[in-house]
Design an enzyme around this catalytic site. Structure first.
Site, mmCIF file in Angstrom:
data_model
loop_
_atom_site.group_PDB
_atom_site.id
_atom_site.type_symbol
_atom_site.label_atom_id
_atom_site.label_comp_id
_atom_site.label_asym_id
_atom_site.label_seq_id
_atom_site.Cartn_x
_atom_site.Cartn_y
_atom_site.Cartn_z
ATOM 1 N N SER A 1 -8.796 1.034 1.954
ATOM 2 C CA SER A 1 -7.534 0.464 2.451
ATOM 3 C C SER A 1 -6.617 0.292 1.263
ATOM 4 C CB SER A 1 -7.782 -0.915 3.070
ATOM 5 O OG SER A 1 -7.915 -1.879 2.040
ATOM 6 N N ASP A 2 -5.330 0.160 1.496
ATOM 7 C CA ASP A 2 -4.473 -0.264 0.397
ATOM 8 C C ASP A 2 -4.646 -1.785 0.232
ATOM 9 O OD1 ASP A 2 -2.695 -0.344 -1.698
ATOM 10 O OD2 ASP A 2 -1.172 0.871 -0.724
ATOM 11 N N TYR A 3 -4.064 -2.300 -0.817
ATOM 12 C CA TYR A 3 -4.227 -3.693 -1.261
ATOM 13 C C TYR A 3 -3.971 -4.707 -0.124
ATOM 14 C CZ TYR A 3 -3.818 -7.109 -5.139
ATOM 15 O OH TYR A 3 -3.992 -8.129 -6.027
ATOM 16 N N GLY A 4 -5.022 -5.322 0.319
ATOM 17 C CA GLY A 4 -4.870 -6.358 1.349
ATOM 18 C C GLY A 4 -4.416 -5.848 2.705
ATOM 19 N N ALA A 5 -4.458 -4.531 2.911
ATOM 20 C CA ALA A 5 -3.847 -3.968 4.135
ATOM 21 C C ALA A 5 -4.624 -4.328 5.409
ATOM 22 C CB ALA A 5 -3.718 -2.453 4.008
#
Ligand code: NOJ
Length: 740
Positions: free
Chosen positions: A265-269
């Site tokens: 996932s992207d950062y905190g997505a």
């Protein structure tokens, strides 16, 4: 390790240990004296210390010594001693900052792209990176979006494909264990660049045809080049956040494209899917993400805290967790980490290879190929070194020319334009003045504040600006030519740097206007991360050299191009708009029923600006003058199994030798669905001696004619086509042909 041993290892792992592999945290925590995730800087993550020593991968820790320290600390407390994976944002290089990706793309050179990837991979691998979070191949049509600076192919799907593939292949080589090879992460899946109104993280809604035709090809090419990882994007795609989009990850990536690697996932997505309004709470977010097929949760507590319960509730989820963990262990194994947890990180090699003299020299040549000469009235360039130069502008003596992603490179060590120019021209021929700051204090403070940084204070701003302007005018009056180094602040492009005004800062425009009044020739060196609105200042400038954020060797390269030691050859990969109201603007658009190429009232146009772009896709000048002629096709009618040879002549009608980027476009005149007015299908970068004439060939193949038709099949349709060749997307020769 053998495949069987990996499976045995998986069987030995507790559920908690498995889930840990699927969690990525910023690794600095392991470098602090008091390693405590419950109280330290990562406390918002809400992980326990036990969970910290079970995570599978680390974000953005680099340097052989640091990597060793983190790995040793982690392994000392880890039961099964499964090494950490080190993943990094090596976007435009590690210690050597290369030109930002959009600039690299403007070289139209696979060799340049590969060489940059090779040095970036070697430097970062020696410094401990196992995985690089690049290439970013998001198609970018909207200059308001700050992340166009990261887009390697700009607005063109074909460039995105060839560049993306080249980077993945160069990063990974044939054997991931080999020194200098890192796993590659294609990002951001998918269509992140189509965020509405160019506002970062915003909604993306588009037809499947549009998606497949334009946005998918670059991701697909990188996946087919065997990229080990993909990163999901923050946006929703047709109603569902990409990170939990089952159609995207399962049906398209896994089943249709056969992607076997890791989805991160992207950062905190994953957590953000709650705010999007799909996941009802953190547990639901975890369920949605694991069901969609996300293997690693970057920087959130969701997987760490909720996957266990989900596994206990459902065998199916546990199975999915096992599959994800197996993928992660396999990558660690391919990288040889079980035998050597430090990978290829090497303190000795860091000293000799990183920032080596040879690589810096090579880098300078690569950088020169990324500049785009946008204007050169009356051949004002190359500069005559015997003339008296007034070097003015906030970028004239500034080292911050590496762009917002080059966080590992030491920008303070960069050479400035002033320093580089001093080495090449006589003292008495060079005067310098700053002229103005990049931004007014109020503007820069807004950015610094948002970034959580110390703001600036200056009560005398007005007075100081007045003095700087006066000084600039004074030295300009004494000179023959004004060299202006202007542009965006590096914090104005990149992630979360969307802008609704994409002109030069007002204070810089004022500087141009004031200097223009003196009637001396002005050449602007432009530093920026996106196509800018230049229409209001262009008339006041005689020359414009687009240098983007050129990186560590930028200044030296700029001076050699200005002085004519190197002939500029880059061409734009994104159209420059007339003004911001024209965004998104791109060359490969559809025709409306009322195109603006004839006189009339009810036309598809803006009343106040031309419909065409300010500088078109593929455009860029050279000190040479190239003439195209004699376009010929060896056949004008072909069957599906036949090809057409396209040939033409290009003449360098000048006394400068240099590169020309010759481009071939195709248009399908009538289709079952509307086809774009032109699509780039091939290009060549060719070196011409003075006055040399060359015969150039391209080949038209059936694949170039295929598109997603009315029934969403990828096929070519019989009928008439046009082929265009030229030095940019608008000035072309054309011929017709027919597919029978
Ligand atoms: C967010 C960005 O969107 C992505 O490109 C980057 O790789 C990650 N953060 C990690 O820093």
């Amino acid at each position: 390790m053998k495949e069987k041993e990996i499976k045995n290892l998986l069987n030995k792992m507790t559920l908690e240990e498995k889930i840990g592999q699927m969690v990525q945290v910023a690794g600095d925590i392991f470098l602090t004296d008091d390693i405590n995730v419950e109280t330290g800087p990562l406390k918002n993550l809400e992980l326990s210390n036990e969970q910290l020593y079970q995570v599978g991968s680390i974000l953005n820790v680099m340097g052989a010594e640091r990597v060793k320290k983190v790995q040793d600390e982690y392994l000392s407390k880890s039961r099964l001693k499964i090494p950490l994976l080190f993943m990094d944002d090596v976007i435009n290089g590690y210690k050597i900052a290369f030109p930002i990706p959009i600039a690299q793309g403007c070289s139209w050179s696979i060799d340049v792209i590969k060489k940059i990837a090779e040095i970036s991979a070697m430097e970062s691998n020696i410094a401990g990176a196992n995985v690089n979070f690049s290439p970013m191949v998001d198609l970018s049509r909207d200059a308001r979006w700050g992340r166009v600076m990261e887009s390697i192919g700009g607005e063109d799907p074909y460039l995105g494909q060839v560049y993306g593939k080249a980077i993945v292949e160069t990063y990974q080589g044939k054997d991931l264990k080999k020194l200098g090879n890192v796993a590659s992460t294609v990002k951001h899946i998918a269509a992140y660049g189509a965020a509405e109104a160019g506002r970062d993280y915003n909604t993306v809604d588009m037809s499947e045809r549009e998606f497949r035709q334009y946005y998918l090809p670059a991701y697909k090419a990188a996946i087919e080049a065997n990229a080990e990882m993909v990163m999901t994007s923050f946006n929703i795609l047709n109603g569902i956040p990409a990170t939990i989009n089952r159609w995207l990850i399962q049906d398209l990536l896994r089943k249709e494209l056969g992607f076997k690697g890791i989805v991160i996932s992207d950062y905190g997505a994953i957590e953000e899917t709650i705010i999007h309004g799909i996941s009802e709470d953190e547990k639901h977010a975890a369920l949605n993400a694991i069901n969609a097929g996300v293997d690693i949760d970057m920087m959130s507590r969701i997987y760490a805290n909720y996957l266990k319960d989900l596994c206990l509730e459902s065998k199916e989820i546990e199975e999915k967790v096992n599959e994800s963990v197996l993928r992660i262990l396999n990558l660690k194994n391919k990288l040889g980490l079980f035998e050597n947890p430090y990978g290829n990180s090497n303190i000795e090699k860091e000293k000799t290879y990183i920032m080596s003299k040879e690589n810096l020299e090579e880098t300078k040549k690569l950088v020169e190929e990324t500049f785009v000469l946008l204007k050169n009235k009356d051949n004002i360039l190359p500069l005559n070194a015997n003339k008296k130069i007034a070097l003015i502008g906030p970028y004239a003596d500034n080292t911050a020319i590496t762009g917002s992603w080059s966080m590992f490179s030491d920008r303070k060590k960069n050479t400035t334009i002033l320093e580089a120019l001093k080495r090449k021209v006589k003292d008495e021929n060079l005067l310098y003045s700053k002229g103005t700051e990049i931004l007014r204090i109020e503007e820069i403070n807004r950015i610094l504040k948002a970034d959580g940084l110390q703001t600036l204070e200056n009560k005398n701003e007005k007075e100081e600006e007045k003095q700087m302007l006066q000084q600039a005018k004074n030295i300009a009056k004494e000179s023959d030519i004004i060299l202006l180094a202007l542009g965006e602040h590096y914090r104005q492009s990149g992630e979360a740097c969307s802008r609704s005004n994409i002109g030069l800062p007002k204070n810089q425009i004022k500087l141009i206007e004031e200097l223009h009044k003196l009637g001396k020739p002005i050449i602007m060196i432009l530093f920026n991360g996106r196509p800018l609105e230049l229409s209001s200042v262009e008339r006041k400038l005689d020359g414009i050299l687009e240098v983007w954020f050129p990186g560590t060797m930028g200044a030296e390269a700029i001076i050699d191009v200005l002085l004519g030691n190197t002939n500029p050859s880059g061409k734009l990969t994104m159209s420059f708009p007339q003004n911001v109201g024209q965004c998104p603007i791109y060359y490969n658009h559809y025709n409306t029923g009322r195109p603006h190429n004839y006189e009339g009232r009810y036309l598809s146009r803006y009343q106040d600006i031309p419909t065409k772009s300010f500088y078109p896709f593929g455009y860029g000048l050279s000190y040479s003058k190239f003439e195209y002629r004699n376009l010929k096709l060896d056949k004008t009618k072909i069957k599906e199994d036949e090809k057409i040879k396209v040939s033409f002549e290009v003449e360098n009608k000048s006394d400068y030798e240099g590169y020309e980027i010759v481009q071939m476009y195709i248009k399908d005149l009538f289709g079952s669905v509307v086809r774009p007015v032109k699509e780039l299908k091939d290009f060549k970068k060719i070196y011409f001696k003075k006055h040399e004439i060359k015969k150039i060939d391209f080949e038209i193949t059936l694949d170039m004619l295929k598109f997603w038709n009315e029934k969403l099949n990828f096929q070519a349709e019989k009928g008439e086509f046009k082929v265009y060749v030229g030095g940019n997307s608008t000035e072309v020769l054309e011929e017709k042909f027919v597919l029978e």
